[in-house]
Every structure is written in structure tokens, then in C-alpha cells.
Design a protein around this motif. Sequence first.
Motif, PDB file in Angstrom:
ATOM      1  N   GLY A  12       0.771  -1.227   0.000  1.00  0.00           N
ATOM      2  CA  GLY A  12       0.000   0.000   0.000  1.00  0.00           C
ATOM      3  C   GLY A  12       0.807   1.284   0.000  1.00  0.00           C
ATOM      4  N   HIS A  34      -3.097   2.378 -11.855  1.00  0.00           N
ATOM      5  CA  HIS A  34      -3.794   1.906 -10.657  1.00  0.00           C
ATOM      6  C   HIS A  34      -4.730   0.770 -11.074  1.00  0.00           C
ATOM      7  N   ARG A  36      -7.760   0.541 -10.703  1.00  0.00           N
ATOM      8  CA  ARG A  36      -8.964   1.145 -11.268  1.00  0.00           C
ATOM      9  C   ARG A  36      -8.822   1.398 -12.776  1.00  0.00           C
ATOM     10  N   ALA A  47     -11.842  -4.698  -3.626  1.00  0.00           N
ATOM     11  CA  ALA A  47     -12.802  -3.810  -2.972  1.00  0.00           C
ATOM     12  C   ALA A  47     -12.588  -2.388  -3.475  1.00  0.00           C
ATOM     13  N   GLU A  48     -13.611  -1.576  -3.371  1.00  0.00           N
ATOM     14  CA  GLU A  48     -13.545  -0.187  -3.845  1.00  0.00           C
ATOM     15  C   GLU A  48     -12.343   0.549  -3.252  1.00  0.00           C
ATOM     16  N   ASP A  49     -12.051   0.334  -1.975  1.00  0.00           N
ATOM     17  CA  ASP A  49     -10.932   1.054  -1.334  1.00  0.00           C
ATOM     18  C   ASP A  49      -9.560   0.528  -1.761  1.00  0.00           C
ATOM     19  N   GLU A  50      -9.506  -0.537  -2.547  1.00  0.00           N
ATOM     20  CA  GLU A  50      -8.233  -1.061  -3.041  1.00  0.00           C
ATOM     21  C   GLU A  50      -7.959  -0.684  -4.502  1.00  0.00           C
ATOM     22  N   ASP A  52      -7.597   2.125  -5.992  1.00  0.00           N
ATOM     23  CA  ASP A  52      -6.663   3.223  -6.230  1.00  0.00           C
ATOM     24  C   ASP A  52      -5.227   2.866  -5.843  1.00  0.00           C
ATOM     25  N   LEU A  53      -5.001   1.638  -5.415  1.00  0.00           N
ATOM     26  CA  LEU A  53      -3.633   1.177  -5.170  1.00  0.00           C
ATOM     27  C   LEU A  53      -2.902   1.052  -6.504  1.00  0.00           C
ATOM     28  N   PRO A  73      -2.647  -5.797  -2.541  1.00  0.00           N
ATOM     29  CA  PRO A  73      -3.686  -5.784  -1.513  1.00  0.00           C
ATOM     30  C   PRO A  73      -3.698  -7.111  -0.744  1.00  0.00           C
TER      31      PRO A  73
END
Length: 142
Positions: A12, A34, A36, A47-50, A52-53, A73
Motif C-alpha cells: 500500500g 492503478h 482502477r 474492494a472499492e478502497d483497493e 486506487d492502489l 492488496p
Amino acid sequence: MKAVHPYLLFRGNTAEAFEFYEQVFDSKVMGTMHFRDFGEDGGMGLAEDELDLIANTALPLTDGVLLMGNDVPASMDPDLRVGGNVQITLDVEDAAEAHRLFDRLAEGGKKRQELTQTSFAELYGEVTDRFGTSWIIILGSD
């Protein structure tokens, strides 16, 4: 074989690590993708919060060598161990470059072996940077 490029895995903090490496190596990241960016099914079920990694980034070290990396992740690899099983060797041009790289990489990290003359090299040292990556700095004696 066309080329070999070291590829680093992070949990991360790839962006932070590569900002640091840009300063160490006086270079600029060529590009960053990324998760995304891969589109609807390219997120690989993250997951949505991952999303942008960082999925991939590359920093030129020399004309033919890129330092590459990405975030992993926990959902993709819960057992990832950052650093520890690989060392990257930097075969430098001169003593000034050896000291500059060694000192920069040691900032916030750990000097494992001070940069010093050895029986096999004019200068040799080992450092683990603050991101857990192990480096060997060597100035050959030839």
C-alpha cells in the motif's frame, strides 16, 4: 534475453517508496497505473478502497534498467512478506556515487554493513531502506 528489471512489491505504500527512489536515483517515474485503470473487470475483484492502489509503476535507473513495483492488496496475497529475500546490487561508477546512494538509501533505513573497502571491492556496503528493500552498493576493484 532482452532485459532484467527488479520488481518490488509493497503493502500500500508504493507511491511513497517510488517518490523516495526518484530522489535517491535522480530520476522520474515513467508511468503509473492503478487497479482502477484496468476497467470494469480489470479490478480483479478488489474492494472499492483497493482500486486506487498502484498496479504498476516504473522508474528508469539506467538506459536499460527499470525499477518497477506495485501494491499488493491483502485480499490478493495475505502472506506477502515485503523485502527480506532479495537484494538489489548497484554497481557504481565511482566513490562519490557509492557514498551518495548509500547515504540516501540509509535515510530512515538501516545500514547493515558500512560502506568500506574489502578484499574484493574498492567499496562495498549493504543497507535496507525504510521500505524494507535490501541494497548492495559496490565499487569494483578492477
